[in-house]
Design an enzyme around this catalytic site. Structure first.
Site, mmCIF file in Angstrom:
data_model
loop_
_atom_site.group_PDB
_atom_site.id
_atom_site.type_symbol
_atom_site.label_atom_id
_atom_site.label_comp_id
_atom_site.label_asym_id
_atom_site.label_seq_id
_atom_site.Cartn_x
_atom_site.Cartn_y
_atom_site.Cartn_z
ATOM 1 C CE LYS A 163 90.145 4.224 -12.586
ATOM 2 N NZ LYS A 163 90.193 5.039 -13.805
ATOM 3 C CE1 TYR A 186 68.917 -21.494 -3.037
ATOM 4 C CE2 TYR A 186 71.120 -20.637 -3.468
ATOM 5 C CZ TYR A 186 70.086 -20.908 -2.588
ATOM 6 O OH TYR A 186 70.227 -20.611 -1.271
HETATM 7 C C1 PLP Z 1 91.235 4.613 -14.661
HETATM 8 C C2 PLP Z 1 91.994 5.607 -15.436
HETATM 9 C C3 PLP Z 1 93.274 5.293 -15.943
HETATM 10 C C4 PLP Z 1 93.886 3.915 -15.860
HETATM 11 O O1 PLP Z 1 93.284 3.086 -16.822
HETATM 12 P P1 PLP Z 1 93.804 1.590 -17.088
HETATM 13 O O2 PLP Z 1 93.095 1.191 -18.319
HETATM 14 O O3 PLP Z 1 93.384 0.762 -15.922
HETATM 15 O O4 PLP Z 1 95.273 1.657 -17.225
HETATM 16 C C5 PLP Z 1 93.971 6.297 -16.579
HETATM 17 N N1 PLP Z 1 93.460 7.532 -16.709
HETATM 18 C C6 PLP Z 1 92.243 7.861 -16.228
HETATM 19 C C7 PLP Z 1 91.733 9.243 -16.416
HETATM 20 C C8 PLP Z 1 91.468 6.915 -15.590
HETATM 21 O O5 PLP Z 1 90.257 7.234 -15.142
#
Ligand code: PLP
Length: 360
Positions: free
Chosen positions: A34, A254
């Site tokens: 994702k 800044y």
């Molecule tokens: C993002 C996600 C993962 C992966 O999580 P990590 O901590 O990056 O390994 C696994 N299961 C779900 C449902 C997620 O949303």
């Protein structure tokens, strides 16, 4: 041309998948990609991780991109369906929805297309974000099982809230709640994210869902990916574009937050929050200049940062500056910026050039 560049180490991605398999030998691996592969680039990550058993995405659009790139594995849409047209598109692309609420089962029940979809049934065991409470899992499962448009092979899943704390009782309670909720129900089990894989081997089930670990990033406080045998998959780098001699007492950047304690050389590197380098990173945040650490001074601006060159008398314009990645853990920079490594890799912006490194 701006030298700002994110190098994606394809060999590290492959190696990290091998390491996940070593840690979870009895499970299949869903590679979670994702947010554009945690900022590393969705298609490129999927190509490097072609050995994964499935891919996990947040929405259908990413499933479309993966199928267009030729991905043939199962693709799991982690938040399932939300709009009326989603079901037809999921069927067309053979995407597996995660089913986490009654409205989604209603949508499936109203669907007249007889071709079965494979679904993942999500239980909320304590994260309290998405999913059915364990005591309602059996009813949801039975409803799904009775639908002709749902494949009989339903995977049962849950998500941990705090698995990065390896002795935390909440995860033990979540595992127990899951086992209670799914007792007697047919289907494979999927509980663990990266931290679950590392700290909770009893919760691997038949599917693990690895995100951060594949990119070499740890979410465990005070630990880096390398502590668990993972390699960073992204190195963010740029170059020194100016070196200026600034007099004692003069301020840099800044809001004049940093004053030179003596006459000194200040380096300017071509990266800023416009590239995704965190504006919250304060004075003292390290960079690697020609492979050695140098501290940031003053405020991070949109296109530039300033560096204390007192330890680098040899520095010259054009020298390489690494912001995070090989030799400088992203977790450490995240700590300075008050966030986690995921936030930094996901935040690299579109103006940064992405380069693939196909070496080991
Ligand atoms: C993002 C996600 C993962 C992966 O999580 P990590 O901590 O990056 O390994 C696994 N299961 C779900 C449902 C997620 O949303």
């Amino acid at each position: 041309m701006r030298a700002t560049c994110a190098t994606i180490h394809l060999g590290a991605l492959r190696e990290n998948l091998r390491r996940v398999r070593e840690l979870a030998p009895g499970a299949r691996v869903m590679a979670v990609v994702k947010a554009d592969g945690y900022g590393h680039g969705l298609e490129r990550v999927a190509r490097a991780l072609e050995g994964a058993d499935a891919f996990g995405v947040a929405g259908i659009a990413d499933g479309q991109r993966l199928r267009a790139a030729g991905v043939s594995q199962r693709i799991v849409v982690l938040s399932g369906l939300d709009e009326p047209g989603d079901l037809a598109e999921m069927r067309r692309l053979r995407l597996d929805p995660v089913i986490h609420c009654d409205a989604q089962i209603d949508a499936l029940a109203a669907d007249l297309d007889p071709r079965p979809l494979r679904v993942w049934l999500k239980l909320d065991t304590g994260m309290h974000r998405l999913g059915f409470p364990p005591e309602r899992a059996r009813a949801a499962w039975a409803r799904l099982r009775a639908l002709p448009c749902v494949d009989r092979d339903i995977t049962l899943m849950t998500h941990f809230a705090n698995s990065d704390v390896f002795d935390d009782a909440q995860t033990t309670r979540q595992i127990e709640a899951f086992e209670r909720g799914v007792a007697g129900l047919d289907g494979e089990h999927s509980l663990s994210n990266s931290a679950g894989i590392l700290g909770w081997p009893e919760a691997q089930g038949q599917w693990v869902r690895a995100g951060g670990a594949l990119y070499g990033i740890s979410v465990v406080a005070g630990r880096i990916g390398a502590d668990f045998g993972f390699r960073p998959a992204m190195t963010l780098s740029t170059r020194l574009v100016a070196i200026n001699r600034i007099r004692k007492g003069e301020s840099v950047g800044y809001a004049a937050t940093w004053q030179c304690p003596e006459d000194m050389d200040v380096g300017v590197a071509a990266i800023g929050y416009g590239d995704g380098y965190p504006r919250q990173a304060g004075a003292g945040t390290p960079v690697l200049l020609n492979g050695r650490r140098a501290p940031l001074i003053g405020r991070v601006s949109m296109d530039l940062i300033t560096l204390d060159l007192r330890g680098h008398p040899e520095a010259k314009i054009g020298d390489s500056v690494v912001l995070w990645g090989r030799g400088l853990p992203v977790e450490e920079i995240a700590e300075h910026a008050g966030t986690i490594g995921y936030d930094l890799t996901c935040g690299v912006t579109r103006r940064v050039r992405f380069v693939e490194d196909d070496g080991a």
